[in-house]
Design an enzyme around this catalytic site. Sequence first.
Site, PDB file in Angstrom:
ATOM      1  N   CYS A   1     -28.182 -60.355 -49.705  1.00 37.86           N
ATOM      2  CA  CYS A   1     -27.923 -61.636 -50.367  1.00 37.86           C
ATOM      3  C   CYS A   1     -29.002 -62.658 -50.014  1.00 37.86           C
ATOM      4  CB  CYS A   1     -26.538 -62.153 -49.998  1.00 37.86           C
ATOM      5  SG  CYS A   1     -25.215 -61.184 -50.780  1.00 37.86           S
TER       6      CYS A   1
ATOM      7  N   ASN B   1     -16.901 -61.967 -55.017  1.00 40.73           N
ATOM      8  CA  ASN B   1     -17.225 -60.560 -54.783  1.00 40.73           C
ATOM      9  C   ASN B   1     -16.367 -59.680 -55.687  1.00 40.73           C
ATOM     10  OD1 ASN B   1     -15.075 -61.418 -52.985  1.00 40.73           O
ATOM     11  ND2 ASN B   1     -15.382 -59.617 -51.715  1.00 40.73           N
TER      12      ASN B   1
ATOM     13  N   GLU C   1     -22.530 -64.105 -53.665  1.00 44.63           N
ATOM     14  CA  GLU C   1     -23.791 -64.828 -53.775  1.00 44.63           C
ATOM     15  C   GLU C   1     -24.618 -64.300 -54.945  1.00 44.63           C
ATOM     16  OE1 GLU C   1     -22.366 -63.436 -51.095  1.00 44.63           O
ATOM     17  OE2 GLU C   1     -23.245 -64.212 -49.245  1.00 44.63           O
TER      18      GLU C   1
ATOM     19  N   CYS D   1     -25.358 -61.700 -46.061  1.00 46.65           N
ATOM     20  CA  CYS D   1     -25.988 -60.473 -45.568  1.00 46.65           C
ATOM     21  C   CYS D   1     -27.483 -60.492 -45.928  1.00 46.65           C
ATOM     22  CB  CYS D   1     -25.304 -59.239 -46.161  1.00 46.65           C
ATOM     23  SG  CYS D   1     -25.654 -58.964 -47.917  1.00 46.65           S
TER      24      CYS D   1
ATOM     25  N   GLU E   1     -15.605 -55.709 -55.796  1.00 44.62           N
ATOM     26  CA  GLU E   1     -15.783 -54.442 -55.093  1.00 44.62           C
ATOM     27  C   GLU E   1     -15.505 -53.272 -56.026  1.00 44.62           C
ATOM     28  OE1 GLU E   1     -13.448 -54.751 -51.500  1.00 44.62           O
ATOM     29  OE2 GLU E   1     -14.883 -56.167 -50.627  1.00 44.62           O
TER      30      GLU E   1
END
Length: 135
Positions: free
Chosen positions: A97, A51, A64, A94, A53
């Site tokens: 994803c 990830n 992902e 989520c 951010e």
Amino acid sequence: MGTGEFVNGEPSPLELASIAWRARENARVLGKTKVGAAVLADNGIVYAGCNVEHKFRSHDVHAEVNALTSMITNGGTRAVAIAIVSKREHFTPCGSCMDWIFELGGPQCIVYITNSEGLITSEHPASALMPFYPY
């Protein structure tokens, strides 16, 4: 990202998760949750992501998606399996994803999830995580 030689030509779920754990170390987080992912593509190559951010949180890149788009960037066409790792007690990809997993892997793509190195916490076909997805 080529990852070397694997038993029978492809990584075991634990090997795939290990690659995801290594990718997780590169995560750029403003919060506290680092996530790593590793995708096994139909060409036998593993692509990793973490990830990333962004200060304007609507622009975050999930691990992902990072791994799946790296697969496409490098010539892979379909995800066979994806391992997602994070040090959280309970989690799944989520909805956004999952859209990517269905788009680039389909309902049969195997999703491995773990919160601890050296084990797989759960394993599901994508269709089990979103059984009513309109694929």
